[in-house]
Scaffold this motif. Structure first.
Motif, PDB file in Angstrom:
ATOM      1  N   TYR A   1       0.850  -1.185   0.000  1.00  9.61           N
ATOM      2  CA  TYR A   1       0.000   0.000   0.000  1.00  9.61           C
ATOM      3  C   TYR A   1       0.890   1.241   0.000  1.00  9.61           C
ATOM      4  N   PHE A   2       0.603   2.151  -0.934  1.00  9.39           N
ATOM      5  CA  PHE A   2       1.273   3.446  -0.952  1.00  9.39           C
ATOM      6  C   PHE A   2       0.525   4.364   0.015  1.00  9.39           C
ATOM      7  N   LEU A   3       1.205   4.847   1.049  1.00  8.20           N
ATOM      8  CA  LEU A   3       0.552   5.616   2.104  1.00  8.20           C
ATOM      9  C   LEU A   3       0.750   7.116   1.965  1.00  8.20           C
ATOM     10  N   LEU A   4       1.949   7.524   1.523  1.00  9.87           N
ATOM     11  CA  LEU A   4       2.267   8.934   1.328  1.00  9.87           C
ATOM     12  C   LEU A   4       3.171   9.077   0.107  1.00  9.87           C
ATOM     13  N   PRO A   5       3.132  10.231  -0.572  1.00  7.25           N
ATOM     14  CA  PRO A   5       4.096  10.459  -1.655  1.00  7.25           C
ATOM     15  C   PRO A   5       5.519  10.470  -1.099  1.00  7.25           C
ATOM     16  N   GLY A   6       6.445   9.860  -1.820  1.00 11.00           N
ATOM     17  CA  GLY A   6       7.840   9.854  -1.399  1.00 11.00           C
ATOM     18  C   GLY A   6       8.558  11.123  -1.816  1.00 11.00           C
ATOM     19  N   ASP A   7       9.480  11.585  -0.981  1.00  4.34           N
ATOM     20  CA  ASP A   7      10.291  12.771  -1.250  1.00  4.34           C
ATOM     21  C   ASP A   7      11.564  12.324  -1.966  1.00  4.34           C
ATOM     22  N   VAL A   8      11.725  12.731  -3.228  1.00  9.29           N
ATOM     23  CA  VAL A   8      12.847  12.249  -4.029  1.00  9.29           C
ATOM     24  C   VAL A   8      14.190  12.771  -3.519  1.00  9.29           C
ATOM     25  N   THR A   9      14.183  13.806  -2.687  1.00 12.10           N
ATOM     26  CA  THR A   9      15.436  14.395  -2.197  1.00 12.10           C
ATOM     27  C   THR A   9      15.931  13.761  -0.898  1.00 12.10           C
ATOM     28  N   ALA A  10      15.123  12.894  -0.292  1.00 15.84           N
ATOM     29  CA  ALA A  10      15.488  12.332   1.011  1.00 15.84           C
ATOM     30  C   ALA A  10      15.676  10.824   0.906  1.00 15.84           C
ATOM     31  N   PRO A  11      16.577  10.232   1.706  1.00 19.74           N
ATOM     32  CA  PRO A  11      16.726   8.777   1.716  1.00 19.74           C
ATOM     33  C   PRO A  11      15.482   8.106   2.278  1.00 19.74           C
ATOM     34  N   ILE A  12      15.332   6.820   1.973  1.00 21.74           N
ATOM     35  CA  ILE A  12      14.216   6.018   2.478  1.00 21.74           C
ATOM     36  C   ILE A  12      14.790   4.911   3.356  1.00 21.74           C
TER      37      ILE A  12
ATOM     38  N   ARG B   1       7.935 -24.175   7.685  1.00 18.97           N
ATOM     39  CA  ARG B   1       8.710 -25.216   7.023  1.00 18.97           C
ATOM     40  C   ARG B   1       8.857 -24.956   5.530  1.00 18.97           C
ATOM     41  N   SER B   2       7.844 -24.340   4.910  1.00 17.79           N
ATOM     42  CA  SER B   2       7.873 -24.089   3.464  1.00 17.79           C
ATOM     43  C   SER B   2       7.820 -22.609   3.105  1.00 17.79           C
ATOM     44  N   PHE B   3       7.179 -21.804   3.957  1.00 17.16           N
ATOM     45  CA  PHE B   3       6.943 -20.403   3.628  1.00 17.16           C
ATOM     46  C   PHE B   3       7.517 -19.481   4.703  1.00 17.16           C
ATOM     47  N   SER B   4       7.918 -18.300   4.243  1.00 11.40           N
ATOM     48  CA  SER B   4       8.330 -17.218   5.140  1.00 11.40           C
ATOM     49  C   SER B   4       7.557 -15.963   4.751  1.00 11.40           C
ATOM     50  N   ALA B   5       7.283 -15.122   5.726  1.00 14.36           N
ATOM     51  CA  ALA B   5       6.577 -13.857   5.472  1.00 14.36           C
ATOM     52  C   ALA B   5       7.362 -12.713   6.101  1.00 14.36           C
ATOM     53  N   ARG B   6       7.426 -11.589   5.377  1.00 14.93           N
ATOM     54  CA  ARG B   6       8.112 -10.404   5.857  1.00 14.93           C
ATOM     55  C   ARG B   6       7.232  -9.169   5.656  1.00 14.93           C
ATOM     56  N   ARG B   7       7.182  -8.327   6.675  1.00 17.71           N
ATOM     57  CA  ARG B   7       6.528  -7.028   6.552  1.00 17.71           C
ATOM     58  C   ARG B   7       7.612  -5.960   6.433  1.00 17.71           C
ATOM     59  N   VAL B   8       7.458  -5.066   5.465  1.00 10.20           N
ATOM     60  CA  VAL B   8       8.441  -4.004   5.246  1.00 10.20           C
ATOM     61  C   VAL B   8       7.737  -2.655   5.318  1.00 10.20           C
ATOM     62  N   GLN B   9       8.285  -1.762   6.120  1.00 17.29           N
ATOM     63  CA  GLN B   9       7.811  -0.385   6.180  1.00 17.29           C
ATOM     64  C   GLN B   9       8.880   0.502   5.546  1.00 17.29           C
ATOM     65  N   ALA B  10       8.486   1.299   4.553  1.00 17.32           N
ATOM     66  CA  ALA B  10       9.377   2.286   3.955  1.00 17.32           C
ATOM     67  C   ALA B  10       9.103   3.624   4.637  1.00 17.32           C
ATOM     68  N   ILE B  11      10.126   4.210   5.253  1.00 19.64           N
ATOM     69  CA  ILE B  11       9.937   5.368   6.131  1.00 19.64           C
ATOM     70  C   ILE B  11      10.738   6.564   5.635  1.00 19.64           C
ATOM     71  N   GLN B  12      10.079   7.717   5.596  1.00 14.40           N
ATOM     72  CA  GLN B  12      10.727   8.997   5.307  1.00 14.40           C
ATOM     73  C   GLN B  12      10.218  10.046   6.282  1.00 14.40           C
ATOM     74  N   HIS B  13      11.135  10.864   6.772  1.00 16.74           N
ATOM     75  CA  HIS B  13      10.768  11.944   7.696  1.00 16.74           C
ATOM     76  C   HIS B  13       9.940  11.415   8.870  1.00 16.74           C
ATOM     77  N   GLY B  14      10.265  10.201   9.325  1.00 17.93           N
ATOM     78  CA  GLY B  14       9.612   9.628  10.485  1.00 17.93           C
ATOM     79  C   GLY B  14       8.240   9.038  10.232  1.00 17.93           C
ATOM     80  N   ARG B  15       7.790   8.975   8.945  1.00 15.17           N
ATOM     81  CA  ARG B  15       6.446   8.481   8.638  1.00 15.17           C
ATOM     82  C   ARG B  15       6.522   7.415   7.552  1.00 15.17           C
ATOM     83  N   PRO B  16       5.697   6.359   7.628  1.00 20.77           N
ATOM     84  CA  PRO B  16       5.708   5.331   6.580  1.00 20.77           C
ATOM     85  C   PRO B  16       5.100   5.863   5.288  1.00 20.77           C
ATOM     86  N   ILE B  17       5.798   5.648   4.188  1.00 20.82           N
ATOM     87  CA  ILE B  17       5.260   6.019   2.877  1.00 20.82           C
ATOM     88  C   ILE B  17       4.740   4.796   2.134  1.00 20.82           C
ATOM     89  N   LEU B  18       5.165   3.606   2.561  1.00 22.45           N
ATOM     90  CA  LEU B  18       4.694   2.360   1.954  1.00 22.45           C
ATOM     91  C   LEU B  18       4.753   1.267   3.005  1.00 22.45           C
TER      92      LEU B  18
END
Length: 293
Positions: free
Chosen positions: A62-73, A84-101
């Motif tokens: 889910y895209f939560l906020l527009p990303g700032d192209v000038t700042a690292p993520i 045994r067969s499957f693994s699951a991972r949750r990833v939060q993409a964070i900029q300026h202290g807020r999740p963008i994805l």
């Protein structure tokens, strides 16, 4: 190697800050907002770096906020499950202290099983089609005066080359069926690294999808009155594929309503084998005067 593709590969080589914590940079593509495919592909890189011996088969983001192209993520990975067969991972993409994805990716230990796949539509080969750079010059010449920033953005070289099957000028759109198709591939040869090819496929999967739900309404993401943005993105990896060889992206849109359009895509390799499926819901809000579509 082509500079644009080399820059993309560097973007996908995330810096590890700590266990389960990574940092990525952005590349300016003519917009102040980060390209959604970049965030998806970098999030997949982060998730893959926490899994051993299993391959990603799906991701849902889910895209939560527009990303700032000038700042690292910063990408924070949560190791939800290792079965045994499957693994699951949750990833939060964070900029300026807020999740963008926010994304969940599922991985599976390779195993044999029953197989079938949809057939590739019959389309002209990529060699018979005009390149995107050729089309852009035609479109700009046909559109009359165009804002300089729009022309610059359209001419900005990318890491992925697209060749539309039935191209429409996005600056002079007409009504059409809610479907489209395009061949695509990386603009240069890539290393023999399946992980890299998967991540660049994820990057490319966010391109051009918005065109399918906009076509029946004669709208384009380049129109000043249109606000077009990806709301979510789902990708299923069926089979390995090389992204530096031609792949066909066949897209359609079964519905649009409430300023949202649903787009679906199937990705085939040159031999006709289905390698990935994509689904995305797109914000398509027209802020201009009401017009019949």
């Amino acid at each position: 190697m082509d500079p644009s593709l080399s820059a993309l590969i560097r973007q996908l080589d995330l810096e590890q800050l700590e266990v389960n914590l990574f940092r990525g940079e952005s590349r300016h593509l003519g917009s102040p907002r980060v390209f959604g495919g970049q965030v998806i592909s970098q999030a997949l890189v982060a998730a893959e770096r926490t899994v051993d011996g299993r391959l990603p088969h799906s991701l849902h983001a889910y895209f939560l906020l527009p990303g700032d192209v000038t700042a690292p993520i910063v990408y924070q990975v949560d190791r939800i499950r290792d079965g045994r067969s499957f693994s699951a991972r949750r990833v939060q993409a964070i900029q300026h202290g807020r999740p963008i994805l926010s994304m969940i990716a599922s991985f599976q230990k390779p195993e044999p099983g029953l197989e079938h796949a949809a057939s590739m539509p019959e389309v002209p080969p990529p060699e018979a089609l005009a390149s995107y750079s050729e089309l852009v010059e035609r479109w700009l010449a046909d559109a009359g005066p165009v804002p300089p920033q729009t022309a610059e953005a359209m001419r900005t070289p990318g890491a992925i080359e697209f060749r539309p099957i039935e191209p429409q000028n996005p600056l002079r759109r007409v009504h059409g069926e809610p479907r489209q198709a395009a061949w695509f591939r990386a603009v240069d040869r890539l290393p023999d690294d399946p992980h890299l090819h998967r991540c660049i496929l994820a990057y490319a999967s966010d391109s051009t999808l918005a065109g399918a739900p906009l076509r029946p309404h004669g709208r384009s993401w380049w129109q000043p009155s249109m606000i077009v943005a990806s709301l979510d993105h789902a990708l299923w990896f069926h089979r390995q594929a090389r992204v530096d060889e031609w792949l066909l992206y066949a897209m359609d849109s079964p519905s649009a309503q409430s300023a949202r359009g649903l787009a679906r895509g199937l990705v085939f390799d040159r031999s006709g084998l289905l390698v990935a499926s994509v689904a995305q819901e797109i914000l398509m809000r027209d802020t201009g005067p009401a017009r019949s579509a």
